[in-house]
Design a protein around this motif. Structure first.
Motif, PDB file in Angstrom:
ATOM      1  N   TRP A   6       0.854  -1.188   0.000  1.00  0.00           N
ATOM      2  CA  TRP A   6       0.000   0.000   0.000  1.00  0.00           C
ATOM      3  C   TRP A   6       0.889   1.236   0.000  1.00  0.00           C
ATOM      4  O   TRP A   6       1.642   1.470   0.940  1.00  0.00           O
ATOM      5  N   ILE A   7       0.809   2.002  -1.090  1.00  0.00           N
ATOM      6  CA  ILE A   7       1.632   3.201  -1.227  1.00  0.00           C
ATOM      7  C   ILE A   7       0.733   4.432  -1.088  1.00  0.00           C
ATOM      8  O   ILE A   7      -0.267   4.565  -1.795  1.00  0.00           O
ATOM      9  N   PHE A   8       1.099   5.315  -0.167  1.00  0.00           N
ATOM     10  CA  PHE A   8       0.299   6.505   0.101  1.00  0.00           C
ATOM     11  C   PHE A   8       1.097   7.777  -0.150  1.00  0.00           C
ATOM     12  O   PHE A   8       2.227   7.916   0.338  1.00  0.00           O
ATOM     13  N   ASP A   9       0.503   8.699  -0.902  1.00  0.00           N
ATOM     14  CA  ASP A   9       1.027  10.052  -0.928  1.00  0.00           C
ATOM     15  C   ASP A   9       0.806  10.632   0.465  1.00  0.00           C
ATOM     16  O   ASP A   9       0.045  10.076   1.275  1.00  0.00           O
ATOM     17  N   LEU A  10       1.435  11.766   0.754  1.00  0.00           N
ATOM     18  CA  LEU A  10       1.302  12.377   2.080  1.00  0.00           C
ATOM     19  C   LEU A  10       0.317  13.551   2.088  1.00  0.00           C
ATOM     20  O   LEU A  10      -0.806  13.429   2.547  1.00  0.00           O
ATOM     21  N   ASP A  11       0.771  14.688   1.558  1.00  0.00           N
ATOM     22  CA  ASP A  11      -0.017  15.924   1.658  1.00  0.00           C
ATOM     23  C   ASP A  11      -1.328  15.833   0.896  1.00  0.00           C
ATOM     24  O   ASP A  11      -1.365  15.424  -0.265  1.00  0.00           O
ATOM     25  N   ASN A  12      -2.401  16.235   1.563  1.00  0.00           N
ATOM     26  CA  ASN A  12      -3.763  16.246   1.012  1.00  0.00           C
ATOM     27  C   ASN A  12      -4.281  14.845   0.686  1.00  0.00           C
ATOM     28  O   ASN A  12      -5.284  14.699  -0.012  1.00  0.00           O
ATOM     29  N   THR A  13      -3.582  13.830   1.179  1.00  0.00           N
ATOM     30  CA  THR A  13      -4.008  12.437   1.009  1.00  0.00           C
ATOM     31  C   THR A  13      -4.255  11.789   2.365  1.00  0.00           C
ATOM     32  O   THR A  13      -5.346  11.300   2.631  1.00  0.00           O
ATOM     33  N   LEU A  14      -3.248  11.826   3.237  1.00  0.00           N
ATOM     34  CA  LEU A  14      -3.411  11.256   4.573  1.00  0.00           C
ATOM     35  C   LEU A  14      -4.144  12.208   5.510  1.00  0.00           C
ATOM     36  O   LEU A  14      -4.541  11.829   6.608  1.00  0.00           O
ATOM     37  N   LYS A  67       3.083  -1.007   4.186  1.00  0.00           N
ATOM     38  CA  LYS A  67       2.522   0.331   3.938  1.00  0.00           C
ATOM     39  C   LYS A  67       3.659   1.350   3.894  1.00  0.00           C
ATOM     40  O   LYS A  67       4.461   1.441   4.818  1.00  0.00           O
ATOM     41  N   ILE A  68       3.713   2.109   2.788  1.00  0.00           N
ATOM     42  CA  ILE A  68       4.814   3.040   2.544  1.00  0.00           C
ATOM     43  C   ILE A  68       4.269   4.409   2.142  1.00  0.00           C
ATOM     44  O   ILE A  68       3.331   4.509   1.350  1.00  0.00           O
ATOM     45  N   ILE A  69       4.880   5.463   2.679  1.00  0.00           N
ATOM     46  CA  ILE A  69       4.561   6.826   2.246  1.00  0.00           C
ATOM     47  C   ILE A  69       5.510   7.189   1.110  1.00  0.00           C
ATOM     48  O   ILE A  69       6.725   7.001   1.214  1.00  0.00           O
ATOM     49  N   GLY A  73       7.765  15.519  -0.917  1.00  0.00           N
ATOM     50  CA  GLY A  73       8.264  16.345   0.171  1.00  0.00           C
ATOM     51  C   GLY A  73       9.409  15.659   0.891  1.00  0.00           C
ATOM     52  O   GLY A  73       9.995  14.699   0.392  1.00  0.00           O
ATOM     53  N   SER A  74       9.699  16.133   2.095  1.00  0.00           N
ATOM     54  CA  SER A  74      10.819  15.598   2.858  1.00  0.00           C
ATOM     55  C   SER A  74      10.380  14.555   3.879  1.00  0.00           C
ATOM     56  O   SER A  74       9.222  14.513   4.293  1.00  0.00           O
ATOM     57  N   ARG A  75      11.319  13.720   4.286  1.00  0.00           N
ATOM     58  CA  ARG A  75      11.069  12.706   5.303  1.00  0.00           C
ATOM     59  C   ARG A  75      10.645  13.359   6.621  1.00  0.00           C
ATOM     60  O   ARG A  75       9.717  12.898   7.288  1.00  0.00           O
ATOM     61  N   LYS A  76      11.327  14.437   6.987  1.00  0.00           N
ATOM     62  CA  LYS A  76      11.021  15.124   8.242  1.00  0.00           C
ATOM     63  C   LYS A  76       9.582  15.638   8.251  1.00  0.00           C
ATOM     64  O   LYS A  76       8.875  15.519   9.258  1.00  0.00           O
ATOM     65  N   HIS A  77       9.145  16.195   7.132  1.00  0.00           N
ATOM     66  CA  HIS A  77       7.769  16.692   7.017  1.00  0.00           C
ATOM     67  C   HIS A  77       6.782  15.537   7.164  1.00  0.00           C
ATOM     68  O   HIS A  77       5.777  15.651   7.873  1.00  0.00           O
ATOM     69  N   ALA A  78       7.080  14.419   6.526  1.00  0.00           N
ATOM     70  CA  ALA A  78       6.205  13.243   6.615  1.00  0.00           C
ATOM     71  C   ALA A  78       6.139  12.727   8.048  1.00  0.00           C
ATOM     72  O   ALA A  78       5.065  12.357   8.541  1.00  0.00           O
ATOM     73  N   GLN A  79       7.273  12.710   8.723  1.00  0.00           N
ATOM     74  CA  GLN A  79       7.308  12.255  10.114  1.00  0.00           C
ATOM     75  C   GLN A  79       6.507  13.182  11.020  1.00  0.00           C
ATOM     76  O   GLN A  79       5.756  12.723  11.892  1.00  0.00           O
ATOM     77  N   LEU A  90      -0.938  13.274  13.323  1.00  0.00           N
ATOM     78  CA  LEU A  90      -2.185  12.552  13.031  1.00  0.00           C
ATOM     79  C   LEU A  90      -2.320  11.279  13.862  1.00  0.00           C
ATOM     80  O   LEU A  90      -3.388  10.659  13.872  1.00  0.00           O
ATOM     81  N   GLY A  91      -1.234  10.888  14.508  1.00  0.00           N
ATOM     82  CA  GLY A  91      -1.255   9.674  15.308  1.00  0.00           C
ATOM     83  C   GLY A  91      -1.206   8.402  14.482  1.00  0.00           C
ATOM     84  O   GLY A  91      -1.677   7.345  14.915  1.00  0.00           O
ATOM     85  N   ILE A  92      -0.612   8.495  13.285  1.00  0.00           N
ATOM     86  CA  ILE A  92      -0.549   7.328  12.392  1.00  0.00           C
ATOM     87  C   ILE A  92       0.893   6.964  12.030  1.00  0.00           C
ATOM     88  O   ILE A  92       1.127   6.157  11.136  1.00  0.00           O
ATOM     89  N   ASP A  93       1.857   7.563  12.721  1.00  0.00           N
ATOM     90  CA  ASP A  93       3.265   7.347  12.369  1.00  0.00           C
ATOM     91  C   ASP A  93       3.698   5.892  12.523  1.00  0.00           C
ATOM     92  O   ASP A  93       4.589   5.428  11.822  1.00  0.00           O
ATOM     93  N   GLN A  94       3.048   5.162  13.434  1.00  0.00           N
ATOM     94  CA  GLN A  94       3.415   3.761  13.655  1.00  0.00           C
ATOM     95  C   GLN A  94       2.748   2.808  12.654  1.00  0.00           C
ATOM     96  O   GLN A  94       3.001   1.600  12.684  1.00  0.00           O
ATOM     97  N   CYS A  95       1.909   3.354  11.778  1.00  0.00           N
ATOM     98  CA  CYS A  95       1.188   2.511  10.809  1.00  0.00           C
ATOM     99  C   CYS A  95       2.035   2.149   9.591  1.00  0.00           C
ATOM    100  O   CYS A  95       1.688   1.226   8.848  1.00  0.00           O
TER     101      CYS A  95
END
Length: 223
Positions: free
Chosen positions: A10-18, A106-108, A112-118, A124-129
């Motif tokens: 499962w590949i997820f974009d970050l901004d405006n997706t999660l 599951k991969i983001i 953008g940057s890794r730091k921003h994604a983290q 959002l409380g989903i970092d461990q997902c």
């Protein structure tokens, strides 16, 4: 939709997706980009916005255009533009729950940057997902929808595209994923730059709400 229950990646974009685009997080990033360009090139904010928009359409990201035309420090740019206030983002327990029910890796995958994604996923409380983050540095600053980062992602994480689902809010970014065998899901929105090509055949599914879509999928899988 039943076919998606067989997915193992499962590949997820970050901004405006999660998170919802209505939160305007990326609007803050856009303003920071304009400010960076204005200072770096010693031009007005108005001129900076024009360059920003032009580079986004021509090079797929503003950063890519700035690297090619002005030889900027990419890491400096990323640190500056992603230094935004995300304190108003709320914990998304439903999304956390539905993500954890998905089978497989599951991969983001973000421009953008890794730091921003983290920072965003922690808020959002989903970092461990997630099992991994593949950011613009991993793709050697070549952004989606160029095919190269998709191939790098597949090779790095040993992904079988035919067992993979890619979820993204910018419609054109789904095209390479579809072409290499992934199933694609578009997060419906009204941003002109994001909905262009949204009626194309390379979009398998559409949803306005990621959590609700995943909930339906998980219920289907459990039935």
């Amino acid at each position: 939709m039943k076919e998606l229950t067989k997915a193992k990646y499962w590949i997820f974009d970050l901004d405006n997706t999660l998170y919802s685009g209505e939160t305007k997080v990326f609007e803050q990033v856009n303003k920071k980009m304009s400010k960076y360009i204005s200072k770096k090139l010693n031009i007005s904010i108005i001129e900076a916005k024009k360059i920003q928009k032009s580079y986004f359409y021509k090079f797929n990201t503003t950063l890519n255009g700035m690297i090619k035309n002005h030889q900027i420090d990419a890491n400096e740019f990323l640190d500056f533009v992603h230094d935004v206030d995300i304190d108003f983002l709320k914990e998304d327990r439903k999304l956390n729950n539905e993500l954890n029910k998905l089978n497989g890796k599951k991969i983001i995958f973000t421009n953008g940057s890794r730091k921003h994604a983290q920072n965003v996923t922690k808020r959002l409380g989903i970092d461990q997902c997630f099992d991994a983050i593949f950011d613009i540095v991993d793709s050697e600053f070549i952004p989606k929808p160029s095919m190269e980062p998709y191939k790098k992602l597949i090779n790095k994480h040993k992904i079988d595209p035919n067992l993979c689902v890619f979820i993204e809010d910018i419609a054109r970014n789904l095209k390479p994923a579809y072409e290499i065998g992934m199933k694609t899901i578009w997060i419906e929105n009204d941003e002109p730059w994001a909905k262009e090509f949204s009626e194309s055949k390379f979009i398998n599914y559409k949803t306005k709400n990621l959590s609700e879509f995943l909930e339906k999928l998980n219920l289907l899988k459990a039935a």
